[in-house]
Scaffold this active site. Sequence first.
Site, PDB file in Angstrom:
ATOM      1  N   ASN A   8     -39.154  35.759  11.708  1.00  0.00           N
ATOM      2  CA  ASN A   8     -37.818  35.402  11.286  1.00  0.00           C
ATOM      3  C   ASN A   8     -37.188  36.568  10.650  1.00  0.00           C
ATOM      4  O   ASN A   8     -37.412  36.935   9.754  1.00  0.00           O
ATOM      5  CB  ASN A   8     -38.285  34.063  10.089  1.00  0.00           C
ATOM      6  N   LYS A  10     -34.236  36.636   9.305  1.00  0.00           N
ATOM      7  CA  LYS A  10     -33.407  36.209   8.459  1.00  0.00           C
ATOM      8  C   LYS A  10     -31.946  36.872   8.683  1.00  0.00           C
ATOM      9  O   LYS A  10     -31.576  37.173   9.790  1.00  0.00           O
ATOM     10  CB  LYS A  10     -33.848  36.629   7.104  1.00  0.00           C
ATOM     11  N   HIS A 101     -35.917  25.905   6.607  1.00  0.00           N
ATOM     12  CA  HIS A 101     -36.753  27.113   5.753  1.00  0.00           C
ATOM     13  C   HIS A 101     -35.989  26.815   4.362  1.00  0.00           C
ATOM     14  O   HIS A 101     -35.123  26.361   3.812  1.00  0.00           O
ATOM     15  CB  HIS A 101     -36.049  28.140   6.473  1.00  0.00           C
ATOM     16  N   GLU A 103     -35.222  28.791   2.206  1.00  0.00           N
ATOM     17  CA  GLU A 103     -33.889  29.519   1.870  1.00  0.00           C
ATOM     18  C   GLU A 103     -32.609  28.793   2.107  1.00  0.00           C
ATOM     19  O   GLU A 103     -31.740  28.824   1.509  1.00  0.00           O
ATOM     20  CB  GLU A 103     -33.790  30.938   2.313  1.00  0.00           C
ATOM     21  N   GLU A 171     -44.853  27.332   4.200  1.00  0.00           N
ATOM     22  CA  GLU A 171     -44.372  28.405   3.677  1.00  0.00           C
ATOM     23  C   GLU A 171     -44.247  28.171   2.241  1.00  0.00           C
ATOM     24  O   GLU A 171     -43.166  27.745   1.710  1.00  0.00           O
ATOM     25  CB  GLU A 171     -43.110  28.992   4.341  1.00  0.00           C
ATOM     26  N   GLY A 177     -41.608  36.788   0.617  1.00  0.00           N
ATOM     27  CA  GLY A 177     -41.078  37.909   0.309  1.00  0.00           C
ATOM     28  C   GLY A 177     -41.649  38.788  -1.202  1.00  0.00           C
ATOM     29  O   GLY A 177     -40.901  39.481  -1.583  1.00  0.00           O
ATOM     30  N   SER A 215     -45.466  36.456   3.008  1.00  0.00           N
ATOM     31  CA  SER A 215     -45.920  37.690   2.754  1.00  0.00           C
ATOM     32  C   SER A 215     -46.906  37.932   3.862  1.00  0.00           C
ATOM     33  O   SER A 215     -47.906  38.563   3.390  1.00  0.00           O
ATOM     34  CB  SER A 215     -46.402  37.821   1.369  1.00  0.00           C
TER      35      SER A 215
HETATM   36  P1  13P Z   1     -41.697  37.215   4.299  1.00  0.00           P
HETATM   37  O1  13P Z   1     -42.651  37.262   5.398  1.00  0.00           O
HETATM   38  O2  13P Z   1     -40.820  38.166   4.256  1.00  0.00           O
HETATM   39  O3  13P Z   1     -42.463  36.720   3.123  1.00  0.00           O
HETATM   40  O4  13P Z   1     -41.060  35.822   4.553  1.00  0.00           O
HETATM   41  C1  13P Z   1     -41.599  34.703   5.098  1.00  0.00           C
HETATM   42  C2  13P Z   1     -40.680  33.738   5.674  1.00  0.00           C
HETATM   43  O5  13P Z   1     -39.765  33.256   5.051  1.00  0.00           O
HETATM   44  C3  13P Z   1     -40.806  33.445   6.966  1.00  0.00           C
HETATM   45  O6  13P Z   1     -39.904  32.371   7.341  1.00  0.00           O
END
Ligand code: 13P
Length: 260
Positions: A8, A10, A101, A103, A171, A177, A215
């Site tokens: 992903n 982002k 997601h 976010e 997640e 992150g 992560s």
């Molecule tokens: P990270 O791997 O940067 O922690 O993000 C995970 C994520 O949100 C994947 O959709």
Amino acid sequence: MTPLIAGNWKMNGLLASARTLAETIAAKVAGATRAIPEVALCPPAALVHAVGQVIEQQAKGGQTVALGAQDCHPKEKGAHTGDTSAWLLKDMGCRYVIVGHSERRADHGETDATVQSKAAAAHAAGLIPIVCVGETEAERDRGETEAVIARQVAGSLPAAATAANTVIAYEPVWAIGTGRTPTVPEIAAVHTQIRALFAQRHGAADGLRILYGGSVKGSNAAEVLAAKGVNGALVGGASLDPVDFWRIIEACPMSPGGAP
Ligand code: 13P
């Protein structure tokens, strides 16, 4: 079941860097000398088409990379400025679309009902939604993880979800992150819960792919991906680094993990 490692991206990348990253990953996947998981790349919406073209050009007989997107609108078309329909994503060559997601739930106020309608649109368009669920740190601290997961799984999946047409990603919001991950038993517990919930409502769940996200890096992938009930990973930051992303792909066991 073939595990899935999905990147992903982002809101990262410009046209040139996205092309280079996709080219590098697609070439490595095509040249793999042993069985590897299915690999999907989910670039920002505006880069989906270009990345799809790169993937197509790199497909020279070896394993190909699947194309995915990060969100879709619940409707097929209409007056929805700035949104992207699942049908357009399908038309551009997508196989997957991430929905729900954390976010998007946080930044755009998406509810379980919104997520469910987006997943239903994905199904209608012939895409496989990667439906994300996960608790916040405060929810985990209050001992609410199981309740949150139960509510999100029940509310976010369309009735027509099957093990074949849907992927679920666990997640934990606090692991995204941050460099922090749950313990292997904690991951296994949530994956077992999700599979049981899915089986109750949607029937056979043995073939359902449940990804872990949060992560995941080359350095912890082997441990996380061997957790019981984990069938791959949804990778954020590390998917932008082709060397680390490849380490994750190589670390993924080809049969479901057996660790408790
Ligand atoms: P990270 O791997 O940067 O922690 O993000 C995970 C994520 O949100 C994947 O959709």
